[in-house]
Design a protein around this motif. Structure first.
Motif, PDB file in Angstrom:
ATOM      1  N   PRO A  60      35.775  15.060  23.613  1.00 48.61           N
ATOM      2  CA  PRO A  60      36.550  14.522  24.732  1.00 48.61           C
ATOM      3  C   PRO A  60      35.614  14.202  25.902  1.00 48.61           C
ATOM      4  O   PRO A  60      34.442  14.597  25.879  1.00 48.61           O
ATOM      5  N   MET A  61      36.126  13.517  26.898  1.00 48.30           N
ATOM      6  CA  MET A  61      35.327  13.369  28.115  1.00 48.30           C
ATOM      7  C   MET A  61      35.054  14.759  28.678  1.00 48.30           C
ATOM      8  O   MET A  61      35.893  15.663  28.604  1.00 48.30           O
ATOM      9  N   PHE A  62      33.859  14.942  29.212  1.00 51.81           N
ATOM     10  CA  PHE A  62      33.372  16.260  29.624  1.00 51.81           C
ATOM     11  C   PHE A  62      34.389  16.971  30.516  1.00 51.81           C
ATOM     12  O   PHE A  62      34.763  16.466  31.574  1.00 51.81           O
ATOM     13  N   ALA A  63      34.841  18.132  30.073  1.00 56.63           N
ATOM     14  CA  ALA A  63      35.882  18.859  30.806  1.00 56.63           C
ATOM     15  C   ALA A  63      35.634  20.360  30.818  1.00 56.63           C
ATOM     16  O   ALA A  63      36.569  21.146  30.984  1.00 56.63           O
ATOM     17  N   GLU A  64      34.383  20.787  30.630  1.00 54.44           N
ATOM     18  CA  GLU A  64      34.065  22.218  30.696  1.00 54.44           C
ATOM     19  C   GLU A  64      34.069  22.684  32.156  1.00 54.44           C
ATOM     20  O   GLU A  64      33.481  22.030  33.020  1.00 54.44           O
ATOM     21  N   PRO A  65      34.693  23.810  32.461  1.00 55.44           N
ATOM     22  CA  PRO A  65      34.726  24.273  33.846  1.00 55.44           C
ATOM     23  C   PRO A  65      33.388  24.802  34.361  1.00 55.44           C
ATOM     24  O   PRO A  65      33.131  24.766  35.567  1.00 55.44           O
ATOM     25  N   GLU A  66      32.524  25.286  33.463  1.00 52.35           N
ATOM     26  CA  GLU A  66      31.240  25.842  33.883  1.00 52.35           C
ATOM     27  C   GLU A  66      30.126  24.830  33.632  1.00 52.35           C
ATOM     28  O   GLU A  66      30.227  23.972  32.748  1.00 52.35           O
ATOM     29  N   HIS A  67      29.050  24.962  34.397  1.00 49.21           N
ATOM     30  CA  HIS A  67      27.890  24.093  34.196  1.00 49.21           C
ATOM     31  C   HIS A  67      27.298  24.363  32.812  1.00 49.21           C
ATOM     32  O   HIS A  67      27.203  25.521  32.385  1.00 49.21           O
ATOM     33  N   PRO A  68      26.885  23.316  32.094  1.00 48.71           N
ATOM     34  CA  PRO A  68      26.343  23.525  30.743  1.00 48.71           C
ATOM     35  C   PRO A  68      25.133  24.460  30.697  1.00 48.71           C
ATOM     36  O   PRO A  68      24.882  25.078  29.650  1.00 48.71           O
ATOM     37  N   SER A  69      24.397  24.573  31.772  1.00 49.34           N
ATOM     38  CA  SER A  69      23.231  25.458  31.762  1.00 49.34           C
ATOM     39  C   SER A  69      23.617  26.924  31.583  1.00 49.34           C
ATOM     40  O   SER A  69      22.777  27.752  31.219  1.00 49.34           O
ATOM     41  N   ARG A  70      24.880  27.257  31.796  1.00 50.67           N
ATOM     42  CA  ARG A  70      25.343  28.631  31.595  1.00 50.67           C
ATOM     43  C   ARG A  70      25.747  28.903  30.155  1.00 50.67           C
ATOM     44  O   ARG A  70      25.958  30.072  29.784  1.00 50.67           O
ATOM     45  N   SER A  71      25.899  27.864  29.359  1.00 51.22           N
ATOM     46  CA  SER A  71      26.294  27.995  27.944  1.00 51.22           C
ATOM     47  C   SER A  71      27.596  28.770  27.769  1.00 51.22           C
ATOM     48  O   SER A  71      27.815  29.402  26.723  1.00 51.22           O
ATOM     49  N   ASP A  72      28.449  28.726  28.764  1.00 50.83           N
ATOM     50  CA  ASP A  72      29.747  29.419  28.713  1.00 50.83           C
ATOM     51  C   ASP A  72      30.813  28.390  28.371  1.00 50.83           C
ATOM     52  O   ASP A  72      31.599  27.957  29.217  1.00 50.83           O
ATOM     53  N   TYR A  73      30.850  28.004  27.099  1.00 52.44           N
ATOM     54  CA  TYR A  73      31.716  26.914  26.679  1.00 52.44           C
ATOM     55  C   TYR A  73      33.116  27.434  26.366  1.00 52.44           C
ATOM     56  O   TYR A  73      33.279  28.398  25.624  1.00 52.44           O
ATOM     57  N   ARG A  74      34.115  26.759  26.914  1.00 52.08           N
ATOM     58  CA  ARG A  74      35.503  27.161  26.706  1.00 52.08           C
ATOM     59  C   ARG A  74      36.182  26.352  25.593  1.00 52.08           C
ATOM     60  O   ARG A  74      37.113  26.849  24.962  1.00 52.08           O
ATOM     61  N   LEU A  75      35.730  25.120  25.382  1.00 51.00           N
ATOM     62  CA  LEU A  75      36.385  24.246  24.408  1.00 51.00           C
ATOM     63  C   LEU A  75      35.751  24.402  23.025  1.00 51.00           C
ATOM     64  O   LEU A  75      34.521  24.463  22.892  1.00 51.00           O
ATOM     65  N   ALA A  76      36.595  24.441  22.009  1.00 43.47           N
ATOM     66  CA  ALA A  76      36.091  24.573  20.634  1.00 43.47           C
ATOM     67  C   ALA A  76      35.206  23.384  20.265  1.00 43.47           C
ATOM     68  O   ALA A  76      34.221  23.550  19.533  1.00 43.47           O
ATOM     69  N   SER A  77      35.543  22.202  20.767  1.00 45.07           N
ATOM     70  CA  SER A  77      34.744  21.019  20.446  1.00 45.07           C
ATOM     71  C   SER A  77      33.330  21.141  21.002  1.00 45.07           C
ATOM     72  O   SER A  77      32.357  20.739  20.348  1.00 45.07           O
ATOM     73  N   THR A  78      33.200  21.723  22.188  1.00 45.92           N
ATOM     74  CA  THR A  78      31.877  21.916  22.778  1.00 45.92           C
ATOM     75  C   THR A  78      31.092  22.964  22.011  1.00 45.92           C
ATOM     76  O   THR A  78      29.900  22.794  21.745  1.00 45.92           O
ATOM     77  N   ARG A  79      31.742  24.041  21.633  1.00 43.90           N
ATOM     78  CA  ARG A  79      31.042  25.092  20.879  1.00 43.90           C
ATOM     79  C   ARG A  79      30.549  24.558  19.544  1.00 43.90           C
ATOM     80  O   ARG A  79      29.430  24.879  19.106  1.00 43.90           O
ATOM     81  N   ALA A  80      31.350  23.749  18.884  1.00 47.02           N
ATOM     82  CA  ALA A  80      30.930  23.180  17.600  1.00 47.02           C
ATOM     83  C   ALA A  80      29.757  22.221  17.790  1.00 47.02           C
ATOM     84  O   ALA A  80      28.796  22.228  16.999  1.00 47.02           O
ATOM     85  N   PHE A  81      29.820  21.398  18.818  1.00 42.51           N
ATOM     86  CA  PHE A  81      28.736  20.448  19.083  1.00 42.51           C
ATOM     87  C   PHE A  81      27.463  21.189  19.478  1.00 42.51           C
ATOM     88  O   PHE A  81      26.365  20.822  19.063  1.00 42.51           O
TER      89      PHE A  81
END
Length: 202
Positions: A60-81
């Motif tokens: 999806p269009m980027f919608a993670e609440p935390e900055h990617p440098s924290r690696s605190d991914y909330r979305l399953a799609s981000t974790r898989a990627f």
């Protein structure tokens, strides 16, 4: 994601090259071009090759609440990627040029992650009209530098529409001699850049 595997007579593990197909449009030139790059990467013999097609990844269009440098991914799609990109040692980005720039799907994919890209070499396989996507590659380079990636090669492909041929159900990419030489040189550069990252290669 398709994993293309060949076997080496050496016991040393080979680095994993991910060929990332950036365009997500129907009928895109990037898909047959990415398959061609994957094939010559296998022939090169320096890599195991994985194809990562952003049309299949479907971020999806980027919608993670935390900055990617924290690696605190909330979305399953981000974790898989993240897991997919993390296992790569090097990349070849097969990318179109849209209006003198890179496409949105590629920027979105890059913005999803941070550490997973860092300190990894990348070759830019760009395509378009007379400029061969060179303007898109040049525009992308500062983004890759900000992510800590190392651009080790460029493969500009001009007049891409003349190199795509319909062979049965699936189109194929037929390079010019100059494009093929450029691609093989870029693969040599990636192989040289990635070896220090593989402990058993020292």
């Amino acid at each position: 994601m398709a994993v293309l595997t060949t076997y080496s007579s050496s016991l040393r593990p080979r680095p994993r090259l991910q060929v990332l197909i950036a365009s997500t449009r129907p009928g895109r030139a990037g898909e047959p071009t990415g398959r061609w790059i994957s094939q010559i990467a296998l022939e090169h013999g320096g890599f195991d090759v994985e194809v990562v097609d952003l049309a299949e990844v479907g971020l999806p269009m980027f919608a993670e609440p935390e900055h990617p440098s924290r690696s605190d991914y909330r979305l399953a799609s981000t974790r898989a990627f993240s897991a997919t990109v993390q296992r790569a040692d090097a990349f070849a980005f097969v990318m179109p040029e849209y209006n003198h720039g890179y496409n949105a799907a590629l920027k979105n994919a890059l913005d999803h992650l941070f550490h997973e890209w860092r300190d990894k070499p990348v070759a830019l396989v760009s395509y378009g009209g007379v400029a061969g996507g060179a303007r898109a590659a040049m525009a992308l380079e500062p983004v890759l530098i900000a992510l800590g990636m190392r651009v080790t090669g460029f493969v500009p492909i001009p007049f891409i529409e003349t190199l795509i041929h319909q062979d049965g159900a699936h189109p194929s990419f037929r390079p010019t001699e100059a494009v093929e030489r450029s691609a093989r040189k870029a693969l040599d550069g990636l192989a040289a850049a990635v070896l220090p990252r593989i402990p058993s290669a020292r």
